[in-house]
Scaffold this active site. Structure first.
Site, PDB file in Angstrom:
ATOM      1  N   ARG A   1     -21.208  70.776 -39.628  1.00 55.23           N
ATOM      2  CA  ARG A   1     -21.667  69.594 -38.891  1.00 55.23           C
ATOM      3  C   ARG A   1     -21.199  68.297 -39.560  1.00 55.23           C
ATOM      4  O   ARG A   1     -21.922  67.303 -39.571  1.00 55.23           O
ATOM      5  CB  ARG A   1     -23.194  69.587 -38.753  1.00 55.23           C
TER       6      ARG A   1
ATOM      7  N   ASP B   1     -19.261  73.419 -29.430  1.00 53.88           N
ATOM      8  CA  ASP B   1     -20.589  74.016 -29.556  1.00 53.88           C
ATOM      9  C   ASP B   1     -20.472  75.515 -29.302  1.00 53.88           C
ATOM     10  O   ASP B   1     -19.651  75.951 -28.489  1.00 53.88           O
ATOM     11  CB  ASP B   1     -21.567  73.393 -28.563  1.00 53.88           C
TER      12      ASP B   1
ATOM     13  N   TYR C   1     -29.994  83.197 -27.952  1.00 50.07           N
ATOM     14  CA  TYR C   1     -30.147  81.989 -27.143  1.00 50.07           C
ATOM     15  C   TYR C   1     -30.249  82.327 -25.654  1.00 50.07           C
ATOM     16  O   TYR C   1     -31.052  81.740 -24.916  1.00 50.07           O
ATOM     17  CB  TYR C   1     -28.962  81.052 -27.357  1.00 50.07           C
TER      18      TYR C   1
ATOM     19  N   ARG D   1     -24.500  63.451 -36.217  1.00 43.95           N
ATOM     20  CA  ARG D   1     -25.304  62.248 -35.964  1.00 43.95           C
ATOM     21  C   ARG D   1     -25.618  61.431 -37.207  1.00 43.95           C
ATOM     22  O   ARG D   1     -26.136  60.319 -37.096  1.00 43.95           O
ATOM     23  CB  ARG D   1     -26.607  62.653 -35.269  1.00 43.95           C
TER      24      ARG D   1
ATOM     25  N   ARG E   1     -21.153  58.758 -28.941  1.00 48.09           N
ATOM     26  CA  ARG E   1     -21.888  59.672 -28.077  1.00 48.09           C
ATOM     27  C   ARG E   1     -22.931  58.977 -27.212  1.00 48.09           C
ATOM     28  O   ARG E   1     -23.512  59.602 -26.305  1.00 48.09           O
ATOM     29  CB  ARG E   1     -22.595  60.728 -28.952  1.00 48.09           C
TER      30      ARG E   1
END
Length: 378
Positions: free
Chosen positions: A48, A97, A175, A52, A61
């Site tokens: 990552r 992703d 998921y 963010r 974004r």
């Protein structure tokens, strides 16, 4: 801000116009370490690293749908390059992703603010498998990832290798059944106990798509591949050997066999988070590198893997909340534990959104500084 390179580069161009004759690679430290070869310093990158915690990432974004961003090669290229403008990482990982694979199989996935990935209509019973595409045209469904890789390979200008990636079958299955994140993943594990045959069917379906997806990434320009089994630790040793490990091995074997036909050699990394019980098995699963989370002692990992593979990891991400001098001490101890040969420095998981970029820079600098000194003393 660390002024590294690519400051004025732009990704706002049509990926379809790019040929595959990529710029010559200038820093192959990461690739050499993955293969267990000698290096001048321990290479470092962060899971990552495009995230963010970077203000420029948040600005890029802002107001945009997450998966719309994933489907834009230009946006993915830009986000991949952003951390390289700040820090001297030794590798980049394409921004994407893991859940693009379930999307390619026909499932809807949304990224809900404050909640994370959400499947509006998850798999509930074995008959729901009929809703999935049985033959996925990977180029059609995931070609936007391939275009992003090709564009980024050109825009990165050969400075460092580019890593492609995928989620592992078990993690994606979890998921798809849970419908999102979970503390227990009891719905997905229920399938393993109640519907083992259907579970294996779904895992095989995922494996087939993943193999083609990874091969497509290499064809597009990926120079290494990582398989993320982020939910491996939810399984115990017996379930892991039944429902995860065979598919991880199958992916690596099939990808490598296919690449050998064209004389390609692309290092592969497996990261099975919290599966400390499976280190010995993972080190004999056809991957050059085994990624480790922070719960594993470096020296113990070396002993248990017996020099069969290179290792990657494994600083606790929360250590980045420390003062910079403390970060340097933690890094030094970590590098001493792993040794400098066959080692890629990383965190034991991804960077968190509230982390200070300056401390990420301190982490990268400490890895390079301490490893160079250690190698000189050998």
């Amino acid at each position: 801000m660390y002024n590294y390179y690519l400051q004025s580069n732009t990704c706002a161009e049509d990926p379809d116009t790019w040929p595959k004759d990529f710029p010559t690679l200038q820093n192959d430290t990461f690739l050499r370490a993955a293969r267990g070869e000698e290096t001048e310093h321990v290479p470092v990158w962060c899971m990552r690293q495009a995230g963010r915690y970077l203000p420029e990432f948040r600005e890029s974004r802002a107001g945009k749908d997450f998966f719309d961003t994933c489907r834009s090669p230009e946006s993915c290229c830009e986000l991949t390059l952003q951390p390289l403008r700040r820090f001297p990482f030794d590798a980049a990982i394409i921004f994407s992703d893991i859940l693009v694979v379930p999307q390619a199989m026909g499932m809807d996935v949304l990224m809900v603010a404050g909640k994370g990935p959400t499947f509006p209509d998850p798999l509930k019973e074995p008959e729901d498998l009929q809703r999935l595409r049985t033959a996925v045209d990977v180029e059609k469904e995931l070609g936007y990832v391939f275009k992003a890789i090709t564009l980024t390979r050109h825009k990165i200008e050969g400075k460092v290798p580019l890593i492609g990636f995928t989620g592992a079958p078990w993690t994606l299955m979890a998921y798809m059944i849970e419908g999102g994140g979970s503390n227990t993943y009891s719905k997905a594990k229920r399938w393993l106990y109640r519907h083992p045959e259907a579970s294996h069917m779904l895992l095989r379906m995922l494996t087939d798509v993943i193999v083609e997806y990874l091969l497509g990434q290499v064809a597009a320009g990926a120079q290494a591949l990582q398989v993320f089994d982020s939910h491996a630790g939810i399984l115990g040793p017996v379930q892991f050997k039944d429902f995860s490990l065979p598919y991880l091995r199958d992916i690596a074997r099939r990808v490598k066999d296919k690449l050998k036909e064209t004389g390609q050699d692309v290092p592969m990394i497996v990261f099975a988070k919290d599966a400390h019980y499976a280190l010995e098995d993972l080190s004999q699963s056809h991957y050059e590198v085994v990624g480790l989370d922070w719960t594993i002692d470096p020296r113990s990992a070396r002993e248990r893997t017996g020099g069969k593979v290179s290792l990657q990891g494994n600083m606790d991400p929360c250590a980045l909340y420390s003062p910079k001098d403390r970060i340097s001490e933690i890094v030094q101890k970590m590098v001493e534990g792993f040794g400098t040969r066959g080692y890629i420095a990383n965190l034991g998981h991804g960077l968190y959104p509230d982390m200070d970029p300056e401390n990420v820079g301190a982490f990268v600098e400490a890895v390079h500084q301490h490893s160079k000194l250690m190698i000189k003393q050998i």
